[in-house]
Every structure is written in C-alpha cells, then in structure tokens.
Design an enzyme around this catalytic site. Sequence first.
Site, PDB file in Angstrom:
ATOM      1  N   ASP A   1       0.854  -1.187   0.000  1.00 38.23           N
ATOM      2  CA  ASP A   1       0.000   0.000   0.000  1.00 38.23           C
ATOM      3  C   ASP A   1       0.890   1.238   0.000  1.00 38.23           C
ATOM      4  O   ASP A   1       1.751   1.397   0.871  1.00 38.23           O
ATOM      5  CB  ASP A   1      -0.893  -0.015   1.241  1.00 38.23           C
ATOM      6  CG  ASP A   1      -2.066   0.951   1.135  1.00 38.23           C
ATOM      7  OD1 ASP A   1      -2.195   1.612   0.090  1.00 38.23           O
ATOM      8  OD2 ASP A   1      -2.836   1.046   2.101  1.00 38.23           O
TER       9      ASP A   1
ATOM     10  N   ASP B   1      -3.258   2.583  -5.783  1.00 36.87           N
ATOM     11  CA  ASP B   1      -2.146   2.651  -4.834  1.00 36.87           C
ATOM     12  C   ASP B   1      -1.981   1.406  -3.970  1.00 36.87           C
ATOM     13  O   ASP B   1      -1.181   1.434  -3.021  1.00 36.87           O
ATOM     14  CB  ASP B   1      -2.319   3.856  -3.922  1.00 36.87           C
ATOM     15  CG  ASP B   1      -3.621   3.816  -3.129  1.00 36.87           C
ATOM     16  OD1 ASP B   1      -4.535   3.062  -3.515  1.00 36.87           O
ATOM     17  OD2 ASP B   1      -3.721   4.527  -2.117  1.00 36.87           O
ATOM     18  N   GLU B   2      -2.659   0.315  -4.270  1.00 36.11           N
ATOM     19  CA  GLU B   2      -2.479  -0.876  -3.445  1.00 36.11           C
ATOM     20  C   GLU B   2      -2.800  -2.135  -4.234  1.00 36.11           C
ATOM     21  O   GLU B   2      -3.569  -2.118  -5.189  1.00 36.11           O
ATOM     22  CB  GLU B   2      -3.341  -0.808  -2.184  1.00 36.11           C
ATOM     23  CG  GLU B   2      -4.828  -0.730  -2.450  1.00 36.11           C
ATOM     24  CD  GLU B   2      -5.663  -0.766  -1.182  1.00 36.11           C
ATOM     25  OE1 GLU B   2      -5.365  -1.598  -0.293  1.00 36.11           O
ATOM     26  OE2 GLU B   2      -6.617   0.024  -1.076  1.00 36.11           O
TER      27      GLU B   2
END
Length: 423
Positions: free
Chosen positions: A29, A123-124
């Site tokens: 993350d 983003d993860e």
Amino acid sequence: MSRKQQLHRPGPQPGPPGDDTGCTVLHVDMDAFFVSVELLERPELRGRPVVVGGAGPRGVVSAASYEARAFGVHSAMPMSRARRLCPQAVVLPPRHDRYAAASAGVMEIFRSITPLVEPLALDEAFLDVAGARRRLGRSAEIGRMIREQVHEQQGITCSVGVASTKFVAKLASTRCKPDGLLVVPADGVVDFLHPLPVAALWGVGERTEESLRRLGLRTVGDLARTPVDTLRREVGEAVGRHLHDLAWGRDPRPVTASVPDKSIGAEETFDRDLADPEAIRRELLRLSDRVGARLRGSGQAGRTVAVKLRRPDFTTLTRARTLADATDVAREIYATACALYEASGLQGAPLRLVGVRVENLVPAGTTPRQLALGEPEVGWRQAEAAMDLAARRFGAGAVRPAALVRADRERDARHGREAENEV
C-alpha cells in the site's frame, strides 16, 4: 479519536521481520499516495499538512498527508470541514494523470516479481509470491525489495504486510504505516487479530459495529469468543459466519490476477457550474485523454463511448454510441464524446459534472480495424502510444494535447498562488 483514525492508527514499527514461513501473501500500500506524488514536485511542502482535493465549495478530500491526518482530516471528507479542522493545510488540486502514471510504474514493479498481482486501487495490491521465493528469497525479503524499488524508481514510499491470508496481510500493512514492513507469522495470527477493534474486520461498517457493541463486543477477540448463532441472530446469517471466520484468521480467498474491467471511465465535478460549451469540450478532452491512457495501460479497447452530463439540480443525462471498431485512442473517444454532448440538447446549459466512459471492452488488438479511405497506416494510435512512453519516463503531463496546455497553466498558476497564500 474518530473511528477512521482508530482503524488506520499505526502500530509499533517492527524490528527484524517475524517468521514468514507459510506467509506467501503480500499487501503493498502506497503511503498517502496522491500527496506523495505531488510532493515530488513540491518538496518544500514536506513536513507540512497537505491535502489533495477540490478547493471549491463542493470540494472533497482525495488524500491527506500524515501531518494533516493528525488533525482528523481524511479522504472523502468535505473540504470545508477539512479546512476547519486544519486551517493551515495547503490544498492542492488533484492531477489524476500523474497518479495514473505513478501507479503504472508501481504495478510494473509488482509484476516483475510475480504474475499473481491483484490491484485493489491505483495505490495498493495483493501479491502471491509463493512462486517467486526460490528466485528472490523469503517473503519478507521480497517485501523489503519492493519497498526499495518503489522508493528508488518512483520516489515515494509504501508499506508492506506479509501474512498467510489476504485479510491479515492488508491489516498488517495498515498497522505498519507509514514506510514499514510487518510480518504476521502463520502461528501468530490470533495473537495479532484479537486485540484489534471489531471495526478492523472486513464487513464491519458503522451500523454493524453498533450492533456488535450492543452485544458488548469491542475487540476482535470478543467477537471470536461469541457463539456463531448469537452473531447470526444479531447481524444476519452470512455476515455472522463471515465475521466469525475472519476473527479466527480464516480467509481462503486466493490472490487473483487482475479481473478485466467491464468499463473504464473518468468524470469531473466542477467547483462552479460550467455552461460554456468550449470549456465543456476541454473537459471532455481531458477526460478522454485520461480514459484512453487507462485503456492502453490495461491492454484493452472498447466499442461503446458514453458521456454523463449532470445538471445543478442533480438530474443526470447519459448518452452512448457504439462504434464500428473497438478503440483505445483518446482522439476517437473525444470526437464521439463531443458528438454526444452536442446532440444532448444541453449545449449552453450549466453542468455540475461531466463524465466519459468506454464500455464493451475487449483485449486490444483482437479486433481487426479497417482503415478509412486515405487514412495513413501510422497515426493517432501510435502518437498516443509514444505519449504513454514519455509519461512513464518523464512523468505524466510531459506530453499532452495542446488545447489543454494553456488551460492547465492558468489553473496551476491560480492554485499555486492560493497554496502560497496558505503557506
């Protein structure tokens, strides 16, 4: 402390990684992703409370730095409330093209390690590294390598959770933020889970949390020790069993390589209603450019282009057109979107939101394309592919449609002046 802050409160930074035997699932993350990307160009703002989002009366927080989060600011919060909580925050407008380019670079790092990458957002992602350990070492070493590569290649930091299941790996990455790595040993899952608040369990929203609190359940351990029948009566058959399984660390779901999108789109809510047709067309161009880049990045093309037009009273008009051939070319998407807008009967009418979406997706290159009479064999598709390469090398926005350059300069200058005044 708010419920959201409790869930994302960092745990103690780990020392040497724990035993990662049997722990083949990683959750990676990025740390305050949008803000981190912005700070690459605004390093003077490091250490200050920074918020990314719309600055107007309808603005919403897209991301907040950890310094801003200390004041209670978080994503999806109205910007007006964020400003009250943290008046000294520097507010920056979101630049989605830059975030998409950084995300593509991060995902490329992940896929260089294992093909089993399951993105959850820009983003993860989850990674299954079982097949990579013989080549790259133990899971904790792979997590450390990912953190180093993300920092070296993208200039931002990430946190990595290593565990035997997806659920625990995601919790672990949250508990070691920012810029941490946490291994939850397979035989230590219960010890890790049971002190956490019940809200940490997937599927526990505010209403479910209230129901559990009525039973006196405050921690995951409290819930784990509660009979399943009691949970079923309070929160329902499926949810009760699901939560009880998670409370004991049972999560059989495998990491699944990214599922193809059914559609890809982008939309923009304006700070003030926009009526000028030329300004609307510029926004359609900006959104078409973003959608085209996402299509090419995902290796997909689509046959149906749709626009969404929302008026100030929230009435929404959607129009779509199916093309003869699937496309991933922003210029073609834009031309169709403009035609749909012009045929909508809303030219000159004030709009609070516009959106562009491409549907009926297929793998790019799987459908033949008939050149029009006199059309060159090399054209906009190749030009936009070259723009993608430039964006990956020099950053998003390095090459963009000329029609957007002046408007973006004026917007950036305006927001820059606002940010300087707030600093």
